[in-house]
Design a protein around this motif. Structure first.
Motif, PDB file in Angstrom:
ATOM      1  N   GLN A 131      -5.437   4.624  -3.549  1.00 55.33           N
ATOM      2  CA  GLN A 131      -5.905   3.240  -3.526  1.00 55.33           C
ATOM      3  C   GLN A 131      -4.726   2.253  -3.417  1.00 55.33           C
ATOM      4  O   GLN A 131      -3.780   2.356  -4.181  1.00 55.33           O
ATOM      5  N   PRO A 132      -4.793   1.314  -2.484  1.00 54.86           N
ATOM      6  CA  PRO A 132      -3.739   0.288  -2.452  1.00 54.86           C
ATOM      7  C   PRO A 132      -3.922  -0.684  -3.621  1.00 54.86           C
ATOM      8  O   PRO A 132      -5.058  -1.104  -3.891  1.00 54.86           O
ATOM      9  N   ARG A 172      -3.492  -3.785  -4.085  1.00 51.64           N
ATOM     10  CA  ARG A 172      -4.083  -5.104  -3.819  1.00 51.64           C
ATOM     11  C   ARG A 172      -5.599  -5.106  -3.930  1.00 51.64           C
ATOM     12  O   ARG A 172      -6.196  -6.083  -4.366  1.00 51.64           O
ATOM     13  N   HIS A 217      -2.636   8.543   2.217  1.00 45.13           N
ATOM     14  CA  HIS A 217      -3.512   7.557   2.855  1.00 45.13           C
ATOM     15  C   HIS A 217      -4.855   7.430   2.148  1.00 45.13           C
ATOM     16  O   HIS A 217      -5.641   6.533   2.453  1.00 45.13           O
ATOM     17  N   ALA A 275       0.845  -1.191   0.000  1.00 43.77           N
ATOM     18  CA  ALA A 275       0.000   0.000   0.000  1.00 43.77           C
ATOM     19  C   ALA A 275       0.885   1.247   0.000  1.00 43.77           C
ATOM     20  O   ALA A 275       1.987   1.211   0.557  1.00 43.77           O
TER      21      ALA A 275
END
Lengths: 220, 134
Positions: free
Chosen positions: A77-78, A80, A74, A59
């Protein structure tokens, strides 16, 4: 004295693999290692020069490139989350993007405003014979034209003419020819990906050409 | 005894202080042509996010992005004129430029690079050092 040696050993044991992991650590760290008398060199570690990711698809706040002190980091978008359900591969983003597209799992636009515009796909395979023993190269226009426009490659990177392009792996690894994209954005050049391009088996009677030095070898 | 303990401590400290290998996503581009000099974090462009939504052709043919990290000399002036990122990041197709930190999210001082590229992953560094890439 014994404690001293033990301490040094422990420090070297912890420090070495961590130094090796660092991308910038160009100098092999073994130079600084001096084993004490009667001790085996702590340079004899596994994977001394292997740059391996500790974790895949990290992330943004943990990936070392994005600044965690930035509030927006933060919100990003991560990867995964986005990759969930997409076909996997062994390299790059660990996603098989071409399969994902062909299976209709992603619908990337070909026109930035109009989602209905269809790409200009050309289905033409180009076979390139390879001097070395690896299989010959088959270049498929189809997946390339699904993503790209003719003008992305022709005529600047590849002259659209038979025998006009000299291509070798050194150039590709340094980011020329196929390496303009492969090894940067599209699938990278690793042992596991060779056969994606080198996919046409050599003729049954094919033998690797012998090098001059071998033919003229007086000790043969 | 003291001396070697000190050396040990120092080397341990050095390991902790030295930057750890970045593990950003393959093909993430850090663009730091002008950002640091202007007191902004470098911009980070995630290829993976964009290729889920657009084919390469949209940016690299229609919008004229060159296939070279840092090679497009993108400035905010060009973006607000609708060039490069500004062709979409205008509040129409995607969020608008007042969200500075969405792109300018890199660790300050990170050089321009394409993350995870072959040249970066080679065991021996090539003739070109990472930081000198223009």
């Amino acid at each position: 004295m014994k404690m001293n040696q033990f301490f040094l050993g422990v420090v070297a044991f912890i420090a070495l693999p961590m130094v090796v992991v660092q991308a910038e650590a160009a100098q092999p760290p073994m130079k600084e290692v001096k084993s004490a008398k009667g001790q085996v060199s702590s340079a004899n570690v596994f994977n001394r020069l292997l740059k391996k990711e500790k974790e895949r698809n990290m992330a943004p706040p943990e990936d070392g490139v994005h600044d965690p002190d930035n509030d927006n980091t933060h919100v990003l978008q991560p990867p995964r989350i986005a990759y969930d359900g997409l076909p996997t591969s062994d390299f790059g983003n660990y996603v098989d993007w071409v399969k994902a597209l062909n299976d209709g799992l992603i619908q990337p636009r070909y026109d930035r405003f109009d989602p209905t515009v269809e790409p200009l796909v050309m289905d033409l395979d180009i076979v390139r014979e390879v001097k070395a023993s690896v299989p010959d190269v088959v270049f498929p226009h189809k997946p390339h034209t699904q993503w790209l426009h003719c003008s992305n490659c022709h005529p600047k990177i590849f002259i659209p003419q038979r025998k006009a392009n000299v291509i070798n792996m050194s150039a590709i690894l340094l980011g020329q020819k196929c390496g303009v994209c492969h090894g940067k954005v599209s699938f990278p050049i690793t042992t596991k990906s060779c056969k994606k391009c080198h996919s046409k088996a050599k003729p049954k009677d094919w033998k690797p050409p012998q090098s001059e030095a071998s033919l003229k070898n007086p000790w043969r | 005894m003291f001396k070697s303990a000190l050396i040990g401590l120092l080397s341990m400290l050095a390991v902790l202080v030295l930057p750890q290998a970045a593990q950003a996503e393959y093909a993430d581009v850090v663009i730091n042509n002008y950002s640091d000099a202007a007191g902004m974090r470098p911009a980070v462009f995630p290829h993976w996010y964009h290729r889920i939504r657009f084919r390469c052709k949209v940016c690299h043919a229609d919008l004229g992005f060159k296939f070279k990290a840092g090679g497009n000399k993108i400035t905010m002036a060009k973006i607000i004129d609708g060039q490069f990122c500004g062709a979409c990041h205008n509040g129409e197709i995607s969020w608008s430029v007042e969200n500075c930190g969405m792109c300018h999210s890199g660790v300050p001082g990170t050089p321009t690079q394409i993350h995870g590229s072959t040249v970066q992953r080679l065991v021996a560094p090539t003739y070109k050092k990472l930081g000198n890439k223009k």
